[in-house]
Scaffold this motif. Structure first.
Motif, mmCIF file in Angstrom:
data_model
loop_
_atom_site.group_PDB
_atom_site.id
_atom_site.type_symbol
_atom_site.label_atom_id
_atom_site.label_comp_id
_atom_site.label_asym_id
_atom_site.label_seq_id
_atom_site.Cartn_x
_atom_site.Cartn_y
_atom_site.Cartn_z
ATOM 1 N N GLY A 183 43.580 -82.199 -71.348
ATOM 2 C CA GLY A 183 42.464 -83.123 -71.143
ATOM 3 C C GLY A 183 42.096 -83.238 -69.673
ATOM 4 O O GLY A 183 42.916 -82.995 -68.785
ATOM 5 N N ARG A 184 40.866 -83.597 -69.432
ATOM 6 C CA ARG A 184 40.341 -83.649 -68.066
ATOM 7 C C ARG A 184 40.966 -84.792 -67.270
ATOM 8 O O ARG A 184 41.218 -85.865 -67.801
ATOM 9 N N LYS A 185 41.202 -84.505 -66.000
ATOM 10 C CA LYS A 185 41.749 -85.504 -65.096
ATOM 11 C C LYS A 185 40.906 -85.512 -63.836
ATOM 12 O O LYS A 185 40.954 -84.553 -63.062
ATOM 13 N N GLY A 186 40.115 -86.547 -63.646
ATOM 14 C CA GLY A 186 39.218 -86.590 -62.505
ATOM 15 C C GLY A 186 38.221 -85.449 -62.577
ATOM 16 O O GLY A 186 37.464 -85.335 -63.543
ATOM 17 N N ASP A 187 38.245 -84.569 -61.583
ATOM 18 C CA ASP A 187 37.324 -83.436 -61.556
ATOM 19 C C ASP A 187 37.914 -82.179 -62.183
ATOM 20 O O ASP A 187 37.259 -81.132 -62.224
ATOM 21 N N SER A 188 39.145 -82.248 -62.660
ATOM 22 C CA SER A 188 39.753 -81.104 -63.346
ATOM 23 C C SER A 188 39.077 -80.896 -64.696
ATOM 24 O O SER A 188 38.699 -81.861 -65.376
ATOM 25 N N LEU A 189 38.928 -79.631 -65.115
ATOM 26 C CA LEU A 189 38.257 -79.319 -66.371
ATOM 27 C C LEU A 189 39.212 -78.818 -67.453
ATOM 28 O O LEU A 189 38.785 -78.224 -68.441
ATOM 29 N N VAL A 190 40.499 -79.048 -67.262
ATOM 30 C CA VAL A 190 41.463 -78.699 -68.309
ATOM 31 C C VAL A 190 41.133 -79.509 -69.560
ATOM 32 O O VAL A 190 40.797 -80.689 -69.486
ATOM 33 N N GLY A 191 41.198 -78.860 -70.720
ATOM 34 C CA GLY A 191 40.853 -79.533 -71.968
ATOM 35 C C GLY A 191 41.865 -79.247 -73.063
ATOM 36 O O GLY A 191 43.066 -79.233 -72.828
ATOM 37 N N ALA A 192 41.350 -79.016 -74.284
ATOM 38 C CA ALA A 192 42.128 -78.613 -75.474
ATOM 39 C C ALA A 192 42.956 -79.728 -76.095
ATOM 40 O O ALA A 192 43.711 -79.478 -77.022
ATOM 41 N N GLU A 193 42.810 -80.975 -75.621
ATOM 42 C CA GLU A 193 43.610 -82.045 -76.204
ATOM 43 C C GLU A 193 43.216 -82.331 -77.646
ATOM 44 O O GLU A 193 44.065 -82.628 -78.493
ATOM 45 N N GLU A 194 41.907 -82.206 -77.960
ATOM 46 C CA GLU A 194 41.505 -82.428 -79.348
ATOM 47 C C GLU A 194 41.890 -81.245 -80.232
ATOM 48 O O GLU A 194 42.248 -81.416 -81.407
#
Length: 300
Positions: A183-194
């Motif tokens: 999941g995104r943290k601030g400006d990070s674009l990491v996802g895939a939590e859903e």
């Protein structure tokens, strides 16, 4: 009762409008609440929420500050604070149609055996759709999802988009909360939590359906169409998959690497097809997409 969860981080430009679109739904205000999770906003989000409360006092909106930075932390806080038995996640940079809440409420009431659902996600560009945009890059950049005009079970490995998804609250008692490493943290674009949640649901035999009349319009600013954003997002997709699959085990990660090789073959075929139809920019963007994902997946 529905709990509509909105997790927000510095979206003061959009937050009032999404709240207003919910308030203008054709649905009794005593049958839903809005749970707004402020994930350390530093802009005017709080004042925009106060403006909404003043304009729509009949709508129950409860606000919470989640100091742990990250969308998964905010999603989990929303679960913990919600009072409803149906939890509906709505993106903070979107609008919903007037049938949105009733669609979710009626569906879950009529189908007690179904665990989750999601509707169309339609991009609304603030500028114009670029020439390089194809079906696959549109899904990537905008979250675009459209599975037709009929209610149906999501096929194969498909699942609802994270910004327009409804769950029974009991789902999270069975599969656990969102993985805070994703999941995104601030400006990070990491996802895939859903994706991680829906994979766990699938492993337990849970079912999720597509609801064509629960429509979310995702607002797309010009910056999301830039090369810088595209490269960062596509790399982050690969990185997210590396984190997600390794958390399950090396075997899962190896299978994902093999899947990536298959996706490369498909991307090359699509690139050739677009080139032959005189749309080379669409094809080249797919190759760039695949290259960036692969780099993120292998940790380069």
């Amino acid at each position: 009762m529905l709990s509509v969860i909105i997790c927000t981080y510095n979206r003061d430009k959009y937050i009032y409008n999404v709240l207003q679109s919910l308030a203008q739904n054709d649905f009794p205000t005593d049958q839903y609440e809005i749970v707004l999770v402020n994930n350390n906003c530093t802009d005017n989000t709080q004042s925009e929420c106060a403006r909404f409360k003043a304009d729509y006092p009949q709508v129950v909106m409860r606000e919470f500050m989640e100091t742990n930075q990250g969308l998964s932390y905010a999603r989990n806080r929303g679960i913990q604070e919600s009072k409803g038995d149906i939890l509906v996640y709505v993106d903070d940079d979107a609008l919903v149609n007037k049938e949105y809440l009733r669609t979710y409420a009626d569906f879950f009431a009529a189908h007690p055996e179904i665990d989750a659902a999601g509707g169309p996600i339609i991009p609304q560009y603030e500028t114009e759709e670029p020439a390089w945009m194809s079906h696959f890059t549109k899904c990537l950049i905008t979250g675009y999802k459209y599975n037709g005009n009929s209610v149906k079970e999501f096929p194969g490995k498909d699942f609802p988009g994270g910004g327009n998804a409804g769950y029974r609250a009991s789902v999270f008692e069975k599969v656990g909360l969102f993985n805070v490493d994703l999941g995104r943290k601030g400006d990070s674009l990491v996802g895939a939590e859903e994706k991680d949640i829906f994979d766990k649901m699938t492993s337990l035999g849970m079912r999720f359906f597509y609801l064509p009349t629960a429509i979310l319009y995702h607002l797309i600013p010009e910056k999301k169409l830039s090369k810088e954003y595209f490269d960062k997002l596509t790399y982050s997709i690969g990185k997210s998959e590396r984190i997600r699959t390794l958390a399950i085990g090396k075997g899962k990660y190896t299978k994902r690497i093999i899947s990536e090789m298959i996706k490369w073959a498909a991307s090359i075929v699509l690139c050739i097809g677009h080139t032959l139809t005189l749309k080379p920019s669409k094809g080249w963007k797919l190759i760039q997409f695949r290259w960036n994902v692969t780099k993120g997946l292998v940790g380069r």
